[in-house]
Scaffold this active site. Structure first.
Site, PDB file in Angstrom:
ATOM      1  N   GLN A 111      21.573  34.125   1.220  1.00  0.00           N
ATOM      2  CA  GLN A 111      20.397  34.709   0.332  1.00  0.00           C
ATOM      3  C   GLN A 111      19.954  35.802   0.855  1.00  0.00           C
ATOM      4  O   GLN A 111      19.392  36.774  -0.080  1.00  0.00           O
ATOM      5  CB  GLN A 111      19.458  33.767  -0.515  1.00  0.00           C
ATOM      6  CG  GLN A 111      20.305  32.646  -1.445  1.00  0.00           C
ATOM      7  CD  GLN A 111      19.403  31.851  -2.049  1.00  0.00           C
ATOM      8  OE1 GLN A 111      18.194  31.830  -1.882  1.00  0.00           O
ATOM      9  NE2 GLN A 111      19.661  31.244  -3.133  1.00  0.00           N
TER      10      GLN A 111
ATOM     11  N   PHE B 198      10.388  35.271 -16.760  1.00  0.00           N
ATOM     12  CA  PHE B 198      11.210  34.728 -17.814  1.00  0.00           C
ATOM     13  C   PHE B 198      12.348  35.561 -18.162  1.00  0.00           C
ATOM     14  O   PHE B 198      12.514  36.749 -17.477  1.00  0.00           O
ATOM     15  CB  PHE B 198      10.452  34.357 -19.225  1.00  0.00           C
ATOM     16  CG  PHE B 198       9.622  35.806 -20.009  1.00  0.00           C
ATOM     17  CD1 PHE B 198      10.008  37.052 -19.601  1.00  0.00           C
ATOM     18  CD2 PHE B 198       8.905  35.602 -20.935  1.00  0.00           C
ATOM     19  CE1 PHE B 198       9.703  38.140 -20.314  1.00  0.00           C
ATOM     20  CE2 PHE B 198       8.468  36.556 -21.575  1.00  0.00           C
ATOM     21  CZ  PHE B 198       8.777  37.914 -21.417  1.00  0.00           C
ATOM     22  N   GLU B 199      13.368  35.150 -18.855  1.00  0.00           N
ATOM     23  CA  GLU B 199      14.670  35.606 -18.977  1.00  0.00           C
ATOM     24  C   GLU B 199      15.444  35.961 -18.067  1.00  0.00           C
ATOM     25  O   GLU B 199      16.037  36.871 -17.834  1.00  0.00           O
ATOM     26  CB  GLU B 199      14.577  36.995 -19.773  1.00  0.00           C
ATOM     27  CG  GLU B 199      14.105  36.816 -21.414  1.00  0.00           C
ATOM     28  CD  GLU B 199      14.289  37.955 -22.489  1.00  0.00           C
ATOM     29  OE1 GLU B 199      15.509  38.541 -22.264  1.00  0.00           O
ATOM     30  OE2 GLU B 199      13.458  38.272 -23.100  1.00  0.00           O
ATOM     31  N   GLY B 200      15.390  35.102 -16.901  1.00  0.00           N
ATOM     32  CA  GLY B 200      15.838  35.147 -15.762  1.00  0.00           C
ATOM     33  C   GLY B 200      15.012  35.726 -14.761  1.00  0.00           C
ATOM     34  O   GLY B 200      14.548  36.770 -14.649  1.00  0.00           O
ATOM     35  N   THR B 201      14.389  34.671 -13.632  1.00  0.00           N
ATOM     36  CA  THR B 201      13.737  35.429 -12.548  1.00  0.00           C
ATOM     37  C   THR B 201      14.277  36.335 -12.008  1.00  0.00           C
ATOM     38  O   THR B 201      15.704  36.357 -11.753  1.00  0.00           O
ATOM     39  CB  THR B 201      13.259  34.103 -11.760  1.00  0.00           C
ATOM     40  OG1 THR B 201      14.324  33.685 -10.840  1.00  0.00           O
ATOM     41  CG2 THR B 201      12.676  32.854 -12.287  1.00  0.00           C
ATOM     42  N   ASN B 202      13.442  37.312 -11.610  1.00  0.00           N
ATOM     43  CA  ASN B 202      14.057  38.438 -11.011  1.00  0.00           C
ATOM     44  C   ASN B 202      14.755  38.040  -9.600  1.00  0.00           C
ATOM     45  O   ASN B 202      15.677  38.544  -9.167  1.00  0.00           O
ATOM     46  CB  ASN B 202      12.740  39.489 -10.406  1.00  0.00           C
ATOM     47  CG  ASN B 202      12.421  40.424 -11.680  1.00  0.00           C
ATOM     48  OD1 ASN B 202      12.941  39.935 -12.720  1.00  0.00           O
ATOM     49  ND2 ASN B 202      11.545  41.229 -11.389  1.00  0.00           N
ATOM     50  N   ASP B 203      14.431  36.870  -9.034  1.00  0.00           N
ATOM     51  CA  ASP B 203      15.115  36.429  -7.745  1.00  0.00           C
ATOM     52  C   ASP B 203      16.446  35.914  -8.296  1.00  0.00           C
ATOM     53  O   ASP B 203      17.304  36.235  -7.548  1.00  0.00           O
ATOM     54  CB  ASP B 203      14.366  35.319  -7.144  1.00  0.00           C
ATOM     55  CG  ASP B 203      12.928  35.581  -7.142  1.00  0.00           C
ATOM     56  OD1 ASP B 203      11.948  35.135  -7.968  1.00  0.00           O
ATOM     57  OD2 ASP B 203      12.523  36.289  -6.091  1.00  0.00           O
TER      58      ASP B 203
ATOM     59  N   SER C 290       9.258  30.108 -25.999  1.00  0.00           N
ATOM     60  CA  SER C 290       8.537  31.031 -26.470  1.00  0.00           C
ATOM     61  C   SER C 290       8.839  30.724 -28.125  1.00  0.00           C
ATOM     62  O   SER C 290       9.854  30.732 -28.485  1.00  0.00           O
ATOM     63  CB  SER C 290       9.081  32.278 -26.092  1.00  0.00           C
ATOM     64  OG  SER C 290       8.686  32.793 -24.949  1.00  0.00           O
TER      65      SER C 290
END
Lengths: 255, 637
Positions: free
Chosen positions: B545, B432-437, B222
């Site tokens: 997981q 972004f900023e860390g996938t929710n998974d 970004s």
């Protein structure tokens, strides 16, 4: 080096975008929790004064407002736009409801003399009461010349040239200072207060005083009897032919 | 009431008043206020060796964590950070914030044109200039260095406004200050701060964040094409003083484009946030002076984690604002649209949609402001909550915007009303900023971490797990009940407003169900889970997981329940006019969240569910072997 000093009066009003609601007891409109801002015409007045200062024609711009504690927010906005210092003439909330143009004019007249200013700027009218009287009354009390509905202002030494928007068109007059000028819509486009300027404005001083300190009596001879909403607009009626239209108009006594 | 229960309630009562006292002590005066930067500094100043991430975590875990989320994994009700709903702004900060809200809102209403920015695929030049003059680029930079010195809560309120109007601009500003130069704010030396912060605060220099392990290039960066100052993370060879062995550790650097060797690719064409510039950035033989190391050499991972952690609340606040604007559009449409003989807001299906949208917004907003307040109060353990707020906010915003389009019908699909643009803009927030998974795995694993260590006390039983599983689960249940008194000794009464007591009970029950399953699962999987946490890059369990996903969902639901309980309680106590409405939002959320948690936890213990996981694994494997679907259509033609 300019020695002229300007006083700008600003009023805190309900924001123009808010949907006004009348209080159930018809004593006024709902103001609690409603968004307020500086009267748009007052913004234009502040902008003009600040521009004159930036052109180095005016040395100091003082912003003043009469009313309850929240008026200080409005003065702060003026400071953020570029005014140098503020004066808050504090009036308790209950009394503030009966503050009208005459009372404010008395306060402004006393302040203009006390601060020995050369120019008094105001907005032409407030969008809540639409009185369009304060500037004119103040000039009368001070016995100063006035240039109202200004759409252009030019300082010429110890005089000021004001172009006014009047019904017939434009009128240009020349006034000897000190004088009162009220701002109309096309005088200028006010700047946006930037966040750094708001921050700098925190350091600017606001002097708080009471009307009594100026020797002004705020009693009003006017009392509000009732405030009501305008009547609901009735639905229209559709007719088929022009003859029907004429007949209907005759029926309701319009022709 | 049995004496032990009484004692526990008393203890809880004491604890909550203690935490209230704590919070009062934390209420900042300008002298005492701990900015997030200083709070993070406190973390950095702790004596650190260059040993593995896990031992770092061990040290901080030894001091009892005040995080609510950490507590629930252990079956504890840690109220320090969540009750009462924190209020951190002093008179002066409140006044200042009030003055800022107007001009910022006006700028976005009158000057910024989101539709234009979207079609130009960049912010209009005059708008960008206006944003710089407005001061939007240095909101949290200290005022001595040319910024506005806003605390996190004030920043959140302004982020809300930007989110309401233009997510593209939001990302540009966020990539610049929430993460781009946050590292300098948090970890910079005095010299580095004085050199870079004034420039970035004015927007003269734009910031960007680089990846943490790609040395040569950064994908999807970004502000990559326009930033001049980058916070870059690169592997550096570190010599271990004790052993003499050379290991590769990550170090953070402040890299200027002017150092030479920094190039970028063409701007990527995207689904949304088109106004934001995204480009590949290449660092080839860039000479970085030694004084540009940010934080410690080899301590880059911590810098990265802290930056991301510190910036996450901004996203929840932004999205709370976006949802507010979208909901206004939906309500406007529902109020005015007549269909099938009535205004559509009178229909149950529409009513449910609107109500659900309001609830999701309420939860997100409550999380955002609780998180920012916790950070302003100086709490340092909020990483799980930050991750939760990001997951929740991004998914809530997607659902809300999607439903708004549904309510608007065909109009929602058209470009003109602007809702489709917002939906396109929102999609990236789950990625972004860390996938929710990944963040879900983080929430579950991090939450299990402390608990896992506690269970090492049951070491003997673990030596023969198969024989002792039943015993262990029984033991765990007993331990839980012993620790919390007979039956449900845990209680939120005295902490939560009496009108919300039913929701409070639901929350406590849900917490117990959650903690019981966590304990059981950890006993079963302990070795595997804990050993995975020892690797710094958190390579997650492949097989587990399915479990971790559901544990994370439970934790998210629980935190959400507690956050709205806290906020609604405060509103009721303070007698706000909307308090009864908030009570409805809160109660509604708790009813459904509690049911979800119960179902999730029950599933995790059930055999059909285990079969389901096995099926998922097999189905997926077959699909990979097939290169797509395994089945053909029913016609087999």
């Amino acid at each position: 080096m300019a020695e002229l000093r300007a006083l700008v009066a600003v009023k805190r009003v309900i924001d123009f975008a808010v949907k006004i609601r009348v209080k159930p007891d018809k004593s006024g409109v709902v103001t609690d929790g409603v968004k307020h801002s500086m009267n748009p015409f007052c913004e234009i007045a502040v902008e003009e004064a600040v521009r004159l200062k930036e052109k180095k024609l005016v040395k100091e711009v003082i912003a003043v407002s009469c009313g309850p504690a929240q008026c200080q927010e409005t003065i702060r906005t003026a400071l953020a736009m570029g005014a140098d210092r503020g004066i808050h003439v504090e009036v308790p909330a209950a009394q503030a409801e009966s503050l009208g143009p005459l009372q404010v004019a008395r306060v402004l007249a006393k302040l203009a003399e006390k601060e020995k200013v050369d120019l008094l700027f105001l907005g032409k009218q407030a969008i809540d009461d639409d009185c369009n009287q304060t500037g004119q009354m103040t000039a009368g009390l001070l016995d100063w010349p006035q240039g109202t509905f200004a759409s252009q202002v030019t300082l010429e030494g110890d005089k000021i040239k004001v172009e006014r928007e009047i019904d017939g068109g434009l009128e240009t007059i020349r006034l000897k200072l000190p004088s009162v000028v009220t701002a109309d819509l096309r005088l200028n486009e006010p700047r946006y207060a930037t966040l750094p300027n708001i921050m700098k404005a925190k350091k600017k001083k606001i002097e708080v005083m009471k009307p009594g300190d100026l020797g002004v009596d705020l009693t009003s001879k006017i009392s509000v009897i009732s405030v009501e909403e305008p009547p609901q607009r009735l639905a229209g009626v559709k007719v088929e032919t022009t003859e029907d239209l004429v007949a209907k108009l005759k029926e309701v006594g319009r022709i | 009431m049995s004496p032990s229960v009484g004692r526990h309630l008393l203890r809880l009562g004491t604890r909550s008043s203690q935490s209230t006292v704590l919070l009062r002590q934390h209420r900042p005066t300008s002298a005492q206020r701990l900015y997030a930067s200083e709070a993070a500094q406190a973390v950095v100043d702790k004596p650190e060796t260059l040993s593995s991430y896990a031992s770092t975590r061990e040290k901080t875990a030894k001091a009892e964590s005040k995080s609510f989320a950490v507590g629930i994994f252990k079956g504890r009700l840690t109220t320090d950070q969540v009750f009462p709903y924190p209020s951190v702004l002093n008179q002066e900060q409140t006044q200042f914030l009030k003055e800022l809200v107007g001009p910022v809102g006006r700028f976005f209403e009158e000057v910024n044109d989101p539709a234009k920015n979207d079609s130009l695929e960049q912010v209009e030049e005059t708008t960008l200039q206006g944003l710089k003059e407005l001061g939007a680029f240095g909101l949290q930079v200290p005022s001595e260095l040319g910024g506005l010195g806003l605390c996190n809560t004030q920043y959140a309120r302004l982020a809300e406004i930007v989110g309401m109007h233009d997510l593209g601009v939001s990302v540009i500003l966020g990539a610049h200050q929430s993460i781009g130069f946050k590292g300098i704010l948090l970890f910079g030396t005095k010299a580095q701060k004085e050199k870079y912060l004034p420039k970035v605060a004015s927007g003269k220099t734009l910031g960007g964040l680089g990846p943490h392990h790609l040395l040569i290039a950064s994908f999807f960066h970004s502000n990559g094409g326009i930033a001049d100052v980058f916070t870059v993370f690169a592997k550096t060879p570190i010599k271990d003083a004790a052993t003499g062995a050379v290991k590769e550790k990550i170090t953070a650097f402040v890299v200027e484009r002017s150092f030479g060797g920094v190039t970028h690719g063409l701007p990527e064409k995207k689904m949304g946030i088109k106004a934001s510039n995204t480009a590949e950035v290449y660092f080839d033989g860039v000479k970085v002076p030694a004084e540009n190391v940010l934080g410690e050499v080899g301590g880059g991972f911590k810098v990265a984690v802290n930056i991301l952690n510190n910036g996450r609340f901004g996203m929840a606040a932004t999205l709370a604002g976006t949802m507010k604007a979208i909901i206004a559009k939906a309500v406007d449409h529902a109020t005015n649209r007549t269909q099938f003989g009535d205004k559509i807001h009178n229909y149950g299906m529409i009513q449910e949609k609107l109500a659900r949208m309001a609830i999701l917004q309420y939860v997100t907003e409550s999380m955002a402001y609780m998180l920012s307040a916790n950070m302003d109060q100086g709490f340092t353990d909020f990483q799980i909550e930050a991750a939760i707020s990001k997951i929740f906010g991004s998914e809530a915003a997607w659902k809300v915007t999607d439903e708004c389009i549904q309510i608007m019908g065909g109009m929602g699909f058209m470009k003109e009303p602007g809702v489709e643009r917002v939906l396109r803009d929102i999609r990236i927030f789950r990625i972004f900023e860390g996938t929710n998974d990944i963040l879900r795995l983080f929430v579950a694993l991090q939450g299990c971490m402390d608990k896992g260590k506690e269970l090492s006390g049951l070491g003997n039983a673990l030596k023969n797990p198969l024989g002792n599983v039943g015993l262990l689960i029984g033991e765990a249940g007993k331990q839980l009940r012993r620790r919390t008194g007979i039956g449900s000794g845990l209680s939120l009464s005295g902490v939560v407003h009496p009108e919300l007591s039913r929701s409070g009970e639901l929350t406590v029950q849900a917490l117990e169900e959650f903690a019981t399953v966590v304990e059981a699962k950890l006993i079963k999987h302990k070795k595997a889970i804990v050993s995975e946490l020892l690797t710094p890059t958190l390579i997650y369990l492949i097989d587990e997981q399915f479990l971790l996903h559901r544990l994370a969902d439970g934790a998210i639901d629980l935190y959400a329940m507690v956050v709205v309980l806290s906020r609604a309680s405060r509103s009721l106590s303070e007698g706000h006019p909307e308090a009864q409405h908030e009570k409805m939002l809160c109660d509604s959320w708790c009813i459904e969240a509690a049911a979800r948690i119960r179902e999730n936890m029950a599933n995790l213990q059930s055999s059909p569910q285990q079969q389901l996981f096995r099926n998922f694994k097999s189905i997926s494997k077959a699909m990979v072997e097939s290169g797509g679907l395994v089945t053909s259509n029913p016609l087999r033609i």
